[in-house]
Design an enzyme around this catalytic site. Structure first.
Site, PDB file in Angstrom:
ATOM      1  N   LYS A 160       7.090   5.446  -0.180  1.00 15.87           N
ATOM      2  CA  LYS A 160       6.382   4.182   0.006  1.00 15.87           C
ATOM      3  C   LYS A 160       6.930   3.079  -0.876  1.00 15.87           C
ATOM      4  O   LYS A 160       7.183   3.274  -2.066  1.00 15.87           O
ATOM      5  CB  LYS A 160       4.885   4.368  -0.295  1.00 15.87           C
ATOM      6  CG  LYS A 160       4.033   3.152   0.054  1.00 15.87           C
ATOM      7  CD  LYS A 160       3.950   2.958   1.555  1.00 15.87           C
ATOM      8  CE  LYS A 160       3.260   1.658   1.936  1.00 15.87           C
ATOM      9  NZ  LYS A 160       4.130   0.469   1.739  1.00 15.87           N
ATOM     10  N   SER A 217       1.877  -1.644  -3.307  1.00 15.13           N
ATOM     11  CA  SER A 217       1.494  -0.845  -2.136  1.00 15.13           C
ATOM     12  C   SER A 217       1.828   0.635  -2.232  1.00 15.13           C
ATOM     13  O   SER A 217       1.519   1.390  -1.309  1.00 15.13           O
ATOM     14  CB  SER A 217       2.146  -1.425  -0.875  1.00 15.13           C
ATOM     15  OG  SER A 217       1.503  -2.611  -0.487  1.00 15.13           O
ATOM     16  N   LYS A 267      -0.981   2.931  -1.442  1.00 14.80           N
ATOM     17  CA  LYS A 267      -1.373   3.407  -0.110  1.00 14.80           C
ATOM     18  C   LYS A 267      -1.061   4.880   0.131  1.00 14.80           C
ATOM     19  O   LYS A 267      -1.517   5.467   1.110  1.00 14.80           O
ATOM     20  CB  LYS A 267      -0.711   2.526   0.951  1.00 14.80           C
ATOM     21  CG  LYS A 267      -1.312   1.123   0.969  1.00 14.80           C
ATOM     22  CD  LYS A 267      -0.477   0.112   1.736  1.00 14.80           C
ATOM     23  CE  LYS A 267      -1.162  -1.255   1.676  1.00 14.80           C
ATOM     24  NZ  LYS A 267      -0.240  -2.366   1.896  1.00 14.80           N
ATOM     25  N   SER A 309       2.788  -1.279   5.961  1.00 17.27           N
ATOM     26  CA  SER A 309       2.060  -1.624   4.740  1.00 17.27           C
ATOM     27  C   SER A 309       1.027  -2.721   4.972  1.00 17.27           C
ATOM     28  O   SER A 309       0.860  -3.634   4.156  1.00 17.27           O
ATOM     29  CB  SER A 309       3.035  -2.058   3.641  1.00 17.27           C
ATOM     30  OG  SER A 309       2.470  -1.876   2.365  1.00 17.27           O
TER      31      SER A 309
END
Length: 385
Positions: A227, A65, A68, A120
């Site tokens: 992140k 993730s 993202k 997320s």
């Protein structure tokens, strides 16, 4: 030719005086073993993108993730945050982690970015991609193109959420470059440092309250993001950033453990950031003004032309072990005519024999070439006056 040899000698002496060398027997940053769990990791100066330390930094790996980060940047640059996003069947059926959005529901695009980055949510990523890119595939292509635009040339996106997919990969270096680019955007910074956010679905007013899952924000002073990520193929991943005392550090860890070792990514990141904070200080390596001798002009109406260094001061984070060298390259002479503001040389800055930057040296005046009238005027003045 005597003047040429003299100028060459003076340039050599000037280069020696300008440059400086730090002599020591300490180990270089590349030799530092931080004893991480991560299979790939990197530390980057967030202000200029210089790599300060790395371990397998250019190795292609799944990145979960952390994907993202780029998803958010594409929305911020190409989307309208006030748009209404209608949820498709494909988006509603995305696997965990989910916000549990439902087919046919509508959401404000700006609100969905908080669910994307704080919790997320994979279903949200699909809805965003379809709305902004027209399809998941088109959006992923936009992500890959943007990555290359910002200098992440070893990255390929196939999904907007980072779930494992063939051809979906990046490197620790590329993710740090992408994070650097993202952190230059104030809207992005606002999202990642938000602790919680409330919003509503637009048709039936369903209420949502999302919370920031980035534990690193509370683990180090000055932590600002960025992140987390996990998939079976990628392992635990984290892109982190710390801003303290005028320094901005970006770190990436990939493959930092698998269940049940979710704490490894935090431990690894803290080790990297503590190493950075303990060992790197800002130093000025080029002053804003450097005196340069004029360059001799052949067949010019004047004998030489003044030159000047352009680019201002250069400063960067350095550790005590790094060797800085500055070389000036300018010609022995120039042939007239010469225009003003023309680059005629460079000041090159090397860090441990690696080129860091080149600053142009330019003329500050124009010089016309001698002609018959000019020569005649000289003869007349010499013999008649």
């Amino acid at each position: 030719m005597h003047s040429f040899r003299k100028r060459r000698f003076l340039c050599l002496i000037f280069s020696i005086i300008l440059g400086f060398v730090v002599v020591n027997n300490s180990i270089s940053a590349e030799d530092v073993d931080l004893r991480l769990h991560a299979l790939a990791a990197i530390l980057m100066d967030g202000d200029n993108g210089r790599v300060l330390w790395e371990h397998n930094g250019t190795e292609q790996r799944a990145m979960a993730s952390t994907t993202k980060i780029m998803t958010t940047m594409i929305v911020l640059e190409y989307g309208n945050l006030e748009d209404e996003v209608e949820v498709s069947k494909r988006a509603s059926q995305a696997p965990d982690v989910q916000l549990h959005i439902r087919e046919g529901e509508k959401y404000r695009l700006g609100d969905l970015l908080y669910a994307l980055m704080l919790e997320s949510s994979n279903d949200v990523a699909i809805a965003i991609a379809e709305h902004v890119g027209g399809s998941v595939e088109e959006f992923a292509q936009m992500m890959t193109e943007k990555a290359k635009d910002v200098g992440a040339h070893n990255t390929s996106f196939k999904t907007p959420n980072g779930l494992d997919a063939e051809g979906h990969y990046s490197t620790a270096y590329d993710l740090a470059i992408i994070a650097k680019y993202a952190l230059e955007n104030e809207q992005f910074r606002e999202i990642i440092r938000t602790r919680n956010k409330q919003f509503y679905e637009l048709t039936n007013n369903r209420h949502f309250h999302v919370y920031n899952k980035n534990a690193f924000l509370d683990q180090m002073n000055g932590a600002i993001g960025v992140k987390t990520g996990f998939t079976n193929q990628a392992g635990y991943c984290f892109v982190g950033a710390v801003e303290r005392d005028g320094k901005l550090f970006i770190s990436v860890v990939l493959g930092s453990g698998w269940p049940y070792n979710r704490q490894y990514k935090w431990q690894d990141t803290q080790k990297i950031m503590n190493y950075a904070l303990d060992n790197y200080e800002y130093q000025k390596v080029v002053e804003g003004k450097i005196n340069l001798d004029p360059v001799e002009v052949i067949d010019g109406k004047v004998k030489d032309v003044p030159i000047e260094l352009y680019g201002g001061e250069v400063g960067l984070l350095l550790n005590d072990n790094e060797v800085v060298r500055k070389d000036i390259s300018i010609p022995e002479y120039l042939d007239a005519p010469i225009q003003d503001n023309v680059t005629v040389g460079y000041l090159s800055v090397y860090i441990d024999d690696e080129l860091y930057t080149m600053l142009p040296i330019k003329t500050t005046e124009s010089v016309e070439k001698i002609d018959f009238k000019f020569c005649l005027d000289i003869i007349i003045k010499k013999f008649l006056f």
